[in-house]
Write a protein that holds these residues in place. Structure first.
Motif, PDB file in Angstrom:
ATOM      1  N   TYR A   1      -1.289   1.476   3.202  1.00  0.00           N
ATOM      2  CA  TYR A   1      -2.349   1.006   1.982  1.00  0.00           C
ATOM      3  C   TYR A   1      -3.192   1.541   1.891  1.00  0.00           C
ATOM      4  O   TYR A   1      -3.239   2.847   3.248  1.00  0.00           O
ATOM      5  N   ILE A   2      -3.720   2.314   0.691  1.00  0.00           N
ATOM      6  CA  ILE A   2      -4.662   3.546   0.505  1.00  0.00           C
ATOM      7  C   ILE A   2      -6.106   3.331   0.038  1.00  0.00           C
ATOM      8  O   ILE A   2      -5.968   2.364  -0.519  1.00  0.00           O
TER       9      ILE A   2
ATOM     10  N   SER B   1      -3.046  -6.463  -2.356  1.00  0.00           N
ATOM     11  CA  SER B   1      -4.169  -5.542  -2.951  1.00  0.00           C
ATOM     12  C   SER B   1      -4.126  -6.064  -4.851  1.00  0.00           C
ATOM     13  O   SER B   1      -3.319  -6.777  -5.060  1.00  0.00           O
ATOM     14  N   ASN B   2      -5.212  -6.207  -5.347  1.00  0.00           N
ATOM     15  CA  ASN B   2      -5.186  -6.522  -6.815  1.00  0.00           C
ATOM     16  C   ASN B   2      -6.483  -5.454  -7.301  1.00  0.00           C
ATOM     17  O   ASN B   2      -6.807  -3.768  -6.411  1.00  0.00           O
ATOM     18  N   GLU B   3      -7.388  -5.742  -8.116  1.00  0.00           N
ATOM     19  CA  GLU B   3      -7.790  -4.799  -9.264  1.00  0.00           C
ATOM     20  C   GLU B   3      -9.858  -4.212  -8.387  1.00  0.00           C
ATOM     21  O   GLU B   3      -9.692  -3.556  -8.025  1.00  0.00           O
TER      22      GLU B   3
ATOM     23  N   VAL C   1      -5.192  -0.171  -1.069  1.00  0.00           N
ATOM     24  CA  VAL C   1      -4.120  -0.675  -2.021  1.00  0.00           C
ATOM     25  C   VAL C   1      -2.472  -0.063  -1.800  1.00  0.00           C
ATOM     26  O   VAL C   1      -2.909   0.839  -1.128  1.00  0.00           O
ATOM     27  N   SER C   2      -1.800  -1.052  -2.004  1.00  0.00           N
ATOM     28  CA  SER C   2      -0.387  -0.785  -1.251  1.00  0.00           C
ATOM     29  C   SER C   2       0.755   1.194  -1.861  1.00  0.00           C
ATOM     30  O   SER C   2      -0.355   1.214  -3.419  1.00  0.00           O
TER      31      SER C   2
ATOM     32  N   ALA D   1      -0.313   2.282  -5.743  1.00  0.00           N
ATOM     33  CA  ALA D   1      -0.990   3.545  -6.090  1.00  0.00           C
ATOM     34  C   ALA D   1      -0.265   4.340  -6.415  1.00  0.00           C
ATOM     35  O   ALA D   1      -1.195   4.933  -7.970  1.00  0.00           O
ATOM     36  N   CYS D   2       1.180   4.429  -6.108  1.00  0.00           N
ATOM     37  CA  CYS D   2       2.048   4.972  -7.867  1.00  0.00           C
ATOM     38  C   CYS D   2       1.381   4.417  -9.706  1.00  0.00           C
ATOM     39  O   CYS D   2       1.702   4.931 -10.363  1.00  0.00           O
TER      40      CYS D   2
END
Length: 70
Positions: free
Chosen positions: A52-53, A4-6, A11-12, A16-17
């Motif tokens: 992954y979200i 994941s990146n921007e 996203v992982s 996400a956190c």
């Protein structure tokens, strides 16, 4: 390996956190996993334990927390 990146669509949990809570602690990860397992956040599972979200879910959750703090 970082998937994941921007600009990614998924996203992982750690990312996400950072996006939702501003940090990536064990407590924050546990919070995300609880949200996944209670179906409050949609997540994709790759393999046995890689969640992954979708970025759209992050934006939805972030939007709902912004409006609830008003």
């Amino acid at each position: 390996m970082m998937i994941s990146n921007e600009h990614s669509l998924l996203v992982s949990v750690g990312d996400a956190c950072r996006l939702l809570f501003g940090q990536n602690t064990a407590t924050d990860k546990a919070r995300i996993y609880r949200m996944i397992h209670s179906n409050k956040i949609e997540a994709k599972v790759f393999g046995a334990r890689n969640y992954y979200i979708p970025r759209a879910e992050i934006e939805r959750i972030a939007g709902s927390t912004d409006s609830s703090t008003d």
